[in-house]
Enzyme design. Structure first.
Site, mmCIF file in Angstrom:
data_model
loop_
_atom_site.group_PDB
_atom_site.id
_atom_site.type_symbol
_atom_site.label_atom_id
_atom_site.label_comp_id
_atom_site.label_asym_id
_atom_site.label_seq_id
_atom_site.Cartn_x
_atom_site.Cartn_y
_atom_site.Cartn_z
ATOM 1 N N HIS A 1 14.202 -2.933 12.264
ATOM 2 C CA HIS A 1 13.308 -1.780 12.149
ATOM 3 C C HIS A 1 13.755 -0.873 10.999
ATOM 4 O O HIS A 1 12.938 -0.414 10.205
ATOM 5 C CB HIS A 1 13.291 -0.980 13.457
ATOM 6 C CG HIS A 1 12.410 -1.557 14.507
ATOM 7 N ND1 HIS A 1 12.770 -2.640 15.265
ATOM 8 C CD2 HIS A 1 11.179 -1.184 14.937
ATOM 9 C CE1 HIS A 1 11.804 -2.924 16.114
ATOM 10 N NE2 HIS A 1 10.821 -2.057 15.939
ATOM 11 N N HIS B 1 20.899 -0.372 19.031
ATOM 12 C CA HIS B 1 21.713 -0.627 17.848
ATOM 13 C C HIS B 1 22.910 0.306 17.789
ATOM 14 O O HIS B 1 22.830 1.458 18.221
ATOM 15 C CB HIS B 1 20.901 -0.433 16.556
ATOM 16 C CG HIS B 1 19.948 -1.537 16.291
ATOM 17 N ND1 HIS B 1 20.355 -2.785 15.891
ATOM 18 C CD2 HIS B 1 18.603 -1.593 16.372
ATOM 19 C CE1 HIS B 1 19.300 -3.554 15.733
ATOM 20 N NE2 HIS B 1 18.220 -2.856 16.028
#
Length: 171
Positions: free
Chosen positions: A108, A147
């Site tokens: 992303h 993440h």
């Protein structure tokens, strides 16, 4: 191997710092919306709009650049096989279900910085807004718990590098 352990330790400490923020619940809700903007379908819609508007070179950069970025992304993802925070940390569950198993790098974030760099080349007057959005995509991925911070930093560098390479090649 000691350097990798030091990086991981720093990453975990920084990750927990993010998770300990006072307004984390609100940041997580906002993060879902911001993260959604970098899911991919909006990139396709933007490319179609730019194509209709006559920005053929920009569309070529976006299409071929994303192909390059995705190839490098998948090679890194499969090569490093870094577990996501929910799998790496005993006491943590992420706030969303990630689309794949591994954490490094953040796709992303890579995509967002790729778009920010490319569009900044064509529309420099909005570059601050684009990079602010891209940085918030990276932060949202951390706040959503999918993440570690270095995943997003390397994702940002990957997106920028692929954009710069493709612009240099095609423009």
């Amino acid at each position: 191997m000691n350097i990798l352990q030091n990086i991981h330790t720093f990453d975990v400490q920084t990750f927990y710092w993010f998770m300990a923020r006072k307004h984390r619940a609100r940041l997580t809700r906002i993060g879902r919306a911001i993260s959604f903007t970098a899911d991919g379908p909006l990139y396709v819609a933007a490319a179609i709009i730019f194509w209709i508007a006559g920005y053929d070179t920009l569309v070529a950069v976006l299409v071929f650049g994303f192909l390059l970025e995705r190839i490098v992304y998948f090679v890194l993802k499969r090569g490093f096989k870094r577990n996501r925070p929910a799998d790496a940390l005993d006491d943590f569950c992420s706030f969303i279900i990630p689309s794949d198993q591994f954490s490094f790098p953040s796709g992303h974030t890579s995509g967002a910085f790729f778009i920010a760099y490319c569009l900044s080349e064509w529309f420099p007057s909005v570059n601050m807004m684009l990079y602010f959005w891209a940085a918030n995509v990276g932060l949202s991925r951390i706040f959503l718990g999918v993440h570690f911070p270095t995943d997003t930093v390397i994702g940002a560098l990957l997106g920028i590098a692929c954009a710069a390479f493709m612009i240099g090649l095609l423009v």
